[in-house]
Design an enzyme around this catalytic site. Structure first.
Site, mmCIF file in Angstrom:
data_model
loop_
_atom_site.group_PDB
_atom_site.id
_atom_site.type_symbol
_atom_site.label_atom_id
_atom_site.label_comp_id
_atom_site.label_asym_id
_atom_site.label_seq_id
_atom_site.Cartn_x
_atom_site.Cartn_y
_atom_site.Cartn_z
ATOM 1 N N ASP A 133 0.778 -1.173 -0.094
ATOM 2 C CA ASP A 133 0.111 0.129 -0.002
ATOM 3 C C ASP A 133 0.704 1.268 -0.019
ATOM 4 O O ASP A 133 1.906 1.050 -0.262
ATOM 5 C CB ASP A 133 -0.864 -0.071 1.300
ATOM 6 C CG ASP A 133 -2.143 0.760 1.074
ATOM 7 O OD1 ASP A 133 -2.122 1.831 0.411
ATOM 8 O OD2 ASP A 133 -3.364 0.140 1.545
ATOM 9 N N ASP A 175 -5.850 3.059 -6.706
ATOM 10 C CA ASP A 175 -6.812 3.668 -5.933
ATOM 11 C C ASP A 175 -7.338 4.870 -5.871
ATOM 12 O O ASP A 175 -6.635 5.670 -6.760
ATOM 13 C CB ASP A 175 -6.063 3.257 -4.671
ATOM 14 C CG ASP A 175 -6.757 3.371 -3.278
ATOM 15 O OD1 ASP A 175 -8.296 3.460 -3.415
ATOM 16 O OD2 ASP A 175 -6.408 3.502 -2.241
ATOM 17 N N GLU A 200 -11.720 8.121 -7.752
ATOM 18 C CA GLU A 200 -13.088 8.564 -8.015
ATOM 19 C C GLU A 200 -13.120 9.818 -8.679
ATOM 20 O O GLU A 200 -14.010 10.143 -9.441
ATOM 21 C CB GLU A 200 -13.869 8.581 -6.716
ATOM 22 C CG GLU A 200 -13.866 7.408 -6.004
ATOM 23 C CD GLU A 200 -12.717 6.567 -5.515
ATOM 24 O OE1 GLU A 200 -11.752 7.388 -4.999
ATOM 25 O OE2 GLU A 200 -12.590 5.432 -5.236
ATOM 26 N N ARG A 216 -10.275 0.826 -7.640
ATOM 27 C CA ARG A 216 -11.393 1.035 -6.720
ATOM 28 C C ARG A 216 -12.709 1.864 -7.542
ATOM 29 O O ARG A 216 -13.729 1.145 -7.323
ATOM 30 C CB ARG A 216 -10.802 2.168 -5.479
ATOM 31 C CG ARG A 216 -11.998 2.003 -4.461
ATOM 32 C CD ARG A 216 -11.402 2.491 -3.229
ATOM 33 N NE ARG A 216 -11.334 4.019 -3.315
ATOM 34 C CZ ARG A 216 -10.836 4.911 -2.482
ATOM 35 N NH1 ARG A 216 -10.434 4.208 -1.283
ATOM 36 N NH2 ARG A 216 -10.740 6.204 -2.646
ATOM 37 N N ASP A 248 -12.967 0.118 1.389
ATOM 38 C CA ASP A 248 -12.676 -0.059 2.598
ATOM 39 C C ASP A 248 -13.595 -0.503 3.722
ATOM 40 O O ASP A 248 -14.416 0.398 4.537
ATOM 41 C CB ASP A 248 -12.325 1.491 2.967
ATOM 42 C CG ASP A 248 -11.024 2.004 2.175
ATOM 43 O OD1 ASP A 248 -10.514 0.987 1.623
ATOM 44 O OD2 ASP A 248 -10.863 3.214 2.146
ATOM 45 N N HIS A 280 -6.028 -8.108 2.727
ATOM 46 C CA HIS A 280 -5.608 -6.683 3.107
ATOM 47 C C HIS A 280 -6.124 -5.797 4.209
ATOM 48 O O HIS A 280 -7.297 -6.209 4.779
ATOM 49 C CB HIS A 280 -6.243 -5.805 1.707
ATOM 50 C CG HIS A 280 -5.705 -4.346 1.667
ATOM 51 N ND1 HIS A 280 -4.587 -4.032 2.198
ATOM 52 C CD2 HIS A 280 -6.376 -3.439 1.482
ATOM 53 C CE1 HIS A 280 -4.337 -2.750 2.277
ATOM 54 N NE2 HIS A 280 -5.422 -2.184 1.628
#
Ligand SMILES: *[C@@H]1O[C@H](CO)[C@@H](O)[C@H](O)[C@H]1NC(C)=O
Ligand SMILES: *[C@@H]1O[C@H](CO)[C@@H](O)[C@H](O)[C@H]1NC(C)=O
Ligand SMILES: *[C@@H]1O[C@H](CO)[C@@H](O)[C@H](O)[C@H]1NC(C)=O
Ligand SMILES: *[C@@H]1O[C@H](CO)[C@@H](O)[C@H](O)[C@H]1NC(C)=O
Ligand SMILES: *[C@@H]1O[C@H](CO)[C@@H](O)[C@H](O)[C@H]1NC(C)=O
Ligand SMILES: *[C@@H]1O[C@H](CO)[C@@H](O)[C@H](O)[C@H]1NC(C)=O
Length: 878
Positions: free
Chosen positions: A343, A458, A461, A541, A557, A615
Site C-alpha cells: 500500500d 486506488d 473517484e 477502486r 474500505d 488486505h
C-alpha cells in the site's frame, strides 16, 4: 348574476373532479415530482403542475408531490421507420408549465432494433449535440428481424412500451414520460417484477429493495455503507420475471444520477446531464442477459494465471524488510501465496512512482526474490500527483505539465489542485489524448527500479480530501446545478474536484467525473501491456461499465465485521453482473481489527472470491495467515489449497467470460431463476454452473443452513467427500466446524477440471490434473478446460492454447481436445466419478483395462490414469 355564479361553481366543481381523478393515485404508484425535498412544499409542487397530497406518515417515504396521470410532457410526431428501427420527434406540449429550468422543446427519439434480444433507444436534443459517454458500443448495420420484443409508442403523452413477445410481459412502460431539461432528465417505468438485481456500486443485499429505495450514482471515496454513493457507477439492472425469464436495462449516462425504486413496482431514472440512452436486453436467461450486456460494454480482460492465486497486502508493513518477512513466513508455513502487495507506505513522502529508499531499501531485491520463487508483486498508485516538490525533482509533475495532461481550474486554466496523501496534488486527465504517453513514462521509469507485475489504482473517484480544490470552487451551474441528486456530502464537489473543472477539449468534470476510474484502468492496462508484453493486471477502486475489459475491482474500505463478511458475497455477485468478474473484498476486513474466528471464516469465504486478497489497515492487528497461531493457520491453509485445487476451473470460467461475457462467480438466481427461493439467496454463491459455495458467516456457529436448488449435489469437502444430496429445492443443515473445510458441492451434470494444489501457481500448473465428474439424474455431465501458458497476450487468438470438452454419457467419459500448438505437458492422474457405490466389473481407459480403481467413501469411483489431456481419451466402465 345568480345564474352566472351557479355556472361558475359548476365549472369549478368540474375542475375539482377532474383534478381529483388525475391525482387519485395509490400511494405505491405515485412518482415523485419533487425529489429535492421530502416532504415537498405545496406551492413548489403545484408550480410544477403536480399533485400535492400531504402524507400522514413522513417516514414511509411516499412522495407528497407526484405526477398526475395525465401529466403533459412530450408529444410524439413523425414517427417513422428507419434502416435501424424507428425515429420520431418529441415536442414539449405547449402551455405545459413544468418549472424545470431550461426544458428542451424539441427532442428526437431514436429506436434501434439492434439484435433479436437487444433494443437500444436514445432521446437526444433535436437541435444541438449534448454530452455522450465515450465508450465504444457496437455499431449497427441494419435493424434485426424477428426480435424477441415488441416496441409500442404512445403519441399524445409520449411513452414507450417494450413487451416480451412470447409471454406478453411488459418489460418497460415509461408511463411518466421524460422530463428533459438541460440539467435534469428523468424517466419512469413500471417494472414487471420486484426481483431486481444489480444497480451499484452499493452496499447491501443482492436483491434490490423496491420499497422507496433511492440509489445514488456519483463516484465517491466512501466507506461502503447503505444509502450512500460509493466508488463506482453501474446503472444496470436485471429483473427476473415471475416465470423465471430475465431481462436487463442499462442507462448509459455518466452524470450524477439517482435511481428510485418504488413498490408498485416501478423505477425512476434521474440524471443531471448527458442524454437518455437505454439498452434493453431480453435474455431470456439471466446469464444471457449478462452476456448481452457485456456485448455492449465489452468483455472481460483475460487475467494472467498467477492473478488467480492468493494475494496478500497491508497498509503499514512500514518497510520492505517487514513485507519480505511476511512472504518468507508464508513460505515457511507452507501457505499458498502468489502475490505480495504494498500500500502507500512504500512510497517516499507518499509520492507516486517513487519508493522510500530508507525504509523500503530492499524493495527491488524483495521483488526479485518473489520472481525467483514464482511469485509476483503489485503496488498501489494514486492519481494525485504532488505539485509542491522542489522544482525539477519530481518528473511525474514536470512531465505532466509539459504534456499538459492535468485537469484544469476553470478560473485560471492552470492545473486544479486538491489534496490527497502527499498533500497538495494535481490530477491527470485520463480523457486527454496524451495520457498514455504520460502514464507510460511514469510507469516505465518506475519499472527500471522495481520490476512490478501489476498495478493497483486506488483513490480514482477521484478522491480529494478538501472540497472541490485547495481554493474552493467557483459558483456556476455545474457546482450548484438546479437539481443535485442526494449524494453523500450534499454537493457534487464533496470529497472530489470542482464539477466545473476542465478536461481536454473543454469537457467539464461534471460529465466525466465517474469515468475517472475506468479511464485510468484503460490507460494503465494498455501501458502495462506495452511495457511488459504480457497480460496486464489492474485492480481499481472506481469503476464504470466497460471497466471489466481492463481490470478488476475490490470492494473498498470495508470493516472487519460479520455483517461486512456476509455482505461481501452480494458485491461479488453484483460485479459479476456488471462485467467485472475479477472481484473480491478485503479478506478479514480492511478497517478495524479482525479476530481469529472472523478471519478464519473470511479466509474460507475469500478463498472463493474470484479476486482473493487479504488486505488490512495500518495500526490494526496483523491478519496475514502467519500472524495467527499454528492451529489457526490450518483451516486458512486448507481453504487456500481448495482454491488452488479448483484454479483450472476458475481459469476456464474467466476464459469463457473473456470470450462470451459470462459471469465467473454468480448468485443462485442466475442459475435457478425459476426457483423463487434461490432468487433471494446471497449468502451462498457459485463458480460457474458447477460449484456451490456455502460459507459459514455467523459468529460462534459451526453449521450452515444451506439452500440446494433442485438437482443432485455432491459434497467435495475432505470430510464428507462424495456425499450426495438429491434436492427437491430444499435447505440442508451442513456441518462447518471452524477448523474444517468450507462446504462445497459440485452440481450434478458438471465435470470440473482441477489440479493438485501447490504453494503458488507456477508450481501448481505443473501438478497433475484431476477431473471431478458429477453425473446428473440421467447420468450425464459435461465440462470444459481452457489452458495456455497463463501470461502471453491473447492477441488475435494466435496464442498457443488447448480447449477441451469433457462429456459423460452412458458410463463413458470422453474428451475432445482442440490443441492450438500448445506443447507443455498436461498430465491427468485422477478421475473421480461421483455416485458410484460399487466397483464396476471393468474400467477401461482408451480401451485398455485400468488396474488402479477404488471406491472412495462408499460413493465415488476413483481411477488412476496417466495420460496427456491434449490427447482425446475415453474412460468407460461396466
Ligand atoms: C402502461 O402504464 C399505463 C399507466 O400506468 C397504463 O395505463 C397502461 O395500461 C400500461 N400499458 C401496458 C401495456 O401495460
Ligand atoms: C533490511 O534488511 C537488510 C538485510 O538484512 C539490511 O541490510 C537493511 O539494513 C534492512 N533495512 C532496514 C530499513 O532495516
Ligand atoms: C472537441 O469538442 C468538440 C465540440 O464538442 C467536438 O466537435 C470535437 O470533435 C472535439 N475534438 C476532439 C479532438 O475531441
Ligand atoms: C462461447 O459460447 C458458444 C456458444 O454458446 C460456445 O459454443 C463456446 O464454447 C463458448 N466459448 C467459451 C470459451 O466458453
Ligand atoms: C478440529 O478440531 C477438533 C476438536 O479440536 C478435532 O477433533 C478435529 O480433528 C479438528 N479437525 C481438523 C480438520 O483439524
Ligand atoms: C500453429 O503454429 C503455426 C506456425 O506458427 C501456425 O501457422 C498455425 O496457424 C498454428 N495453428 C493453430 C491452430 O494455431
Amino acid at each position: 348574476m345568480q345564474f352566472l355564479s351557479l355556472y361558475l361553481s359548476l365549472i369549478l366543481l368540474r375542475v375539482c373532479i377532474i383534478e381529483a381523478i388525475q391525482c387519485s393515485i395509490e400511494n405505491q404508484d405515485r412518482v415523485d415530482c419533487y425529489p429535492e425535498t421530502i416532504p415537498a412544499v405545496k406551492e413548489h409542487c403545484e408550480q410544477r403542475g403536480c399533485c400535492y397530497n400531504s402524507n400522514p406518515n413522513v417516514n414511509d417515504n411516499v412522495p407528497w408531490c407526484f405526477f398526475p396521470t395525465d401529466y403533459k410532457a412530450y408529444k410524439l410526431s413523425d414517427y417513422k421507420t428507419t434502416p435501424h428501427g424507428f425515429q420520431g420527434d418529441l415536442t414539449l406540449t405547449s402551455g405545459a408549465s413544468h418549472h424545470f429550468v431550461d426544458e428542451i422543446q424539441q427532442l428526437k427519439l431514436l429506436v434501434y432494433l439492434e439484435t433479436e434480444t437487444r433494443l437500444h433507444f436514445k432521446i437526444v436534443d433535436a437541435n444541438k449535440p449534448r454530452y455522450e459517454v465515450p465508450i465504444q458500443t457496437p455499431a449497427l448495420q441494419k435493424a434485426a428481424e424477428n426480435t424477441a420484443y415488441k416496441v409500442d409508442v404512445q403519441n399524445n403523452r409520449f411513452g414507450l412500451i417494450v413487451t416480451r413477445k412470447d409471454t406478453g410481459v411488459v418489460i418497460l412502460n415509461t408511463t411518466i414520460a421524460p422530463i428533459y431539461s438541460d440539467q435534469f432528465l428523468q424517466m419512469s417505468s413500471a417494472l414487471p417484477t420486484n426481483d431486481i438485481y444489480g444497480l451499484g456500486e452499493r452496499h447491501g443485499g443482492a436483491l434490490v429493495s423496491t420499497n422507496w429505495n433511492r440509489l445514488l450514482f456519483w463516484a465517491r471515496d466512501q466507506r461502503p455503507q447503505e444509502n450512500e454513493n460509493l466508488y463506482g457507477d453501474h446503472a444496470f439492472y436485471m429483473g427476473i420475471e415471475n416465470d423465471g425469464k430475465a431481462h436487463g436495462v442499462f442507462l448509459l449516462n455518466s452524470n450524477a444520477k439517482e435511481i428510485e425504486l418504488q413498490p408498485s413496482p416501478a423505477l425512476t431514472w434521474r440524471t443531471i446531464g448527458g442524454i437518455l440512452d437505454f439498452y434493453v436486453f431480453l435474455g431470456p436467461t439471466p446469464e444471457e442477459v449478462v452476456q448481452q450486456y457485456t456485448q455492449v460494454i465489452g468483455r472481460t480482460f483475460m487475467p494472467p494465471y498467477w492473478s488467480l492465486g492468493f494475494h496478500l497486502c497491508r497498509w503499514g508493513y512500514g518497510s520492505s524488510n517487514n513485507t519480505w518477512d511476511i512472504v518468507k513466513r508464508m513460505r515457511e508455513a507452507k501457505i499458498p501465496q502468489d502475490v505480495q502487495w504494498n500500500d502507500i507506505d512504500y512510497m517516499s513522502k507518499r509520492l507516486d512512482f517513487t519508493y522510500d529508499k530508507t525504509t523500503f531499501d530492499t524493495l527491488p531485491q524483495m521483488v526479485e526474490d518473489l520472481h525467483e520463487n514464482g511469485q509476483h508483486y503489485i503496488m498501489i498508485i494514486d492519481p494525485g500527483i504532488s505539485n509542491k516538490q522542489p522544482t525539477g525533482t519530481y518528473p511525474a509533475y514536470k512531465q505532466g505539465i509539459e504534456l499538459d495532461v492535468f485537469i484544469k481550474d476553470p478560473r485560471t486554466n492552470a492545473p486544479i489542485s486538491g489534496e490527497v496523501w502527499p498533500g497538495s496534488t494535481v490530477y491527470p486527465d485520463y480523457t486527454h489524448p496524451n495520457i498514455n504517453s504520460y502514464w507510460k513514462n511514469q510507469l516505465s521509469g518506475y519499472e527500471d527500479k522495481i520490476n512490478f507485475d501489476g498495478v493497483w489504482v486506488d483513490m480514482n473517484e477521484p478522491s480529494n480530501f478538501v472540497t472541490g480544490s485547495t481554493t474552493g470552487c467557483p459558483n456556476n451551474q455545474y457546482e450548484d446545478p438546479p437539481y443535485v441528486p442526494h449524494v453523500t456530502g450534499g454537493k457534487l464537489q464533496s470529497r472530489t474536484l470542482c464539477s466545473s473543472s476542465k478536461h481536454y477539449n473543454e469537457t467539464i468534470h461534471y460529465n466525466v467525473h465517474s469515468l475517472t476510474g475506468l479511464l485510468e484502468m484503460k490507460a494503465t492496462s494498455e501501458v502495462m501491456a506495452s511495457i511488459r508484453k504480457k497480460r496486464p493486471f489492474v485492480i481499481s477502486r472506481s469503476t464504470f461499465p466497460s471497466a471489466g475489459m481492463y481490470g478488476g475491482h475490490w470492494s473498498g474500505d470495508i470493516t472487519s465485521t460479520w455483517p461486512d463478511l456476509r455482505q461481501s458475497i452480494a458485491s461479488v455477485i453484483n460485479f459479476n453482473m456488471f462485467g467485472i468478474p475479477m472481484v473480491g473484498a478485503d479478506i478479514c476486513g480492511f478497517s478495524g481489527s479482525t479476530n481469529e474466528e472472523l478471519c478464519i471464516r473470511w479466509m474460507q469465504l475469500g478463498a472463493f472470491y474470484p479476486f482473493s486478497r487479504n488486505h488490512n489497515m495500518k495500526l490494526t492487528r496483523g491478519q496475514a495467515p502467519v500472524d495467527f497461531s499454528t492451529p489457526v493457520q490450518v483451516p486458512m491453509r486448507n481453504a487456500l489449497l481448495k482454491r488452488y485445487l479448483f484454479l483450472p476451473y476458475l481459469y476456464t470460467l474467466f476464459y469463457s467470460s473473456h470470450i462470451n461475457g459470462t459471469t465467473v462467480a454468480r448468485g443462485l438466481m442466475i442459475e435457478f431463476p425459476e426457483d423463487h427461493t434461490a432468487r433471494k439467496i446471497d449468502e451462498q454463491f457459485m463458480w460457474g454452473s458447477g460449484l456451490l459455495i456455502s460459507p459459514c458467516l455467523y459468529v460462534s456457529s459451526s453449521r450452515v443452513n444451506a439452500y440446494f436448488p433442485r438437482g443432485l449435489w455432491y459434497d467435495c469437502t475432505t470430510e464428507n467427500f462424495g456425499n450426495k444430496i438429491n434436492s427437491q429445492g430444499q435447505y440442508e443443515t451442513l456441518s462447518a466446524p471452524l477448523n474444517g473445510s468450507i462446504p462445497l458441492h459440485i452440481r450434478g451434470g458438471n465435470i470440473i477440471p482441477a489440479q493438485y494444489p501447490e504453494l503458488n501457481t507456477v508450481k501448481s500448473r505443473k501438478q497433475p490434473f484431476i477431473l471431478f465428474v458429477a453425473p446428473d439424474n440421467t447420468g450425464k455431465a459435461c465440462g470444459q478446460l481452457y489452458w495456455d501458458d497463463g501470461e502471453t497476450l491473447l492477441g488475435d487468438g494466435s496464442i498457443k492454447h488447448v480447449a477441451i470438452d469433457f462429456v459423460l454419457l452412458d458410463n463413458t467419459l470422453s474428451s475432445y481436445a482442440s490443441n492450438f500448438n500448445y506443447t507443455e505437458s498436461m498430465m491427468v492422474s485422477d478421475i473421480s466419478i461421483f455416485g458410484i457405490s460399487t466397483k464396476p466389473k471393468s474400467v477401461t481407459f482408451n480401451k485398455k483395462e485400468i488396474v488402479k480403481t477404488e471406491i472412495v467413501n462408499g460413493n465415488t469411483l476413483r481411477v488412476e490414469v496417466s495420460a496427456d489431456l491434449k490427447e482425446n481419451f475415453e474412460l468407460k466402465w461396466v
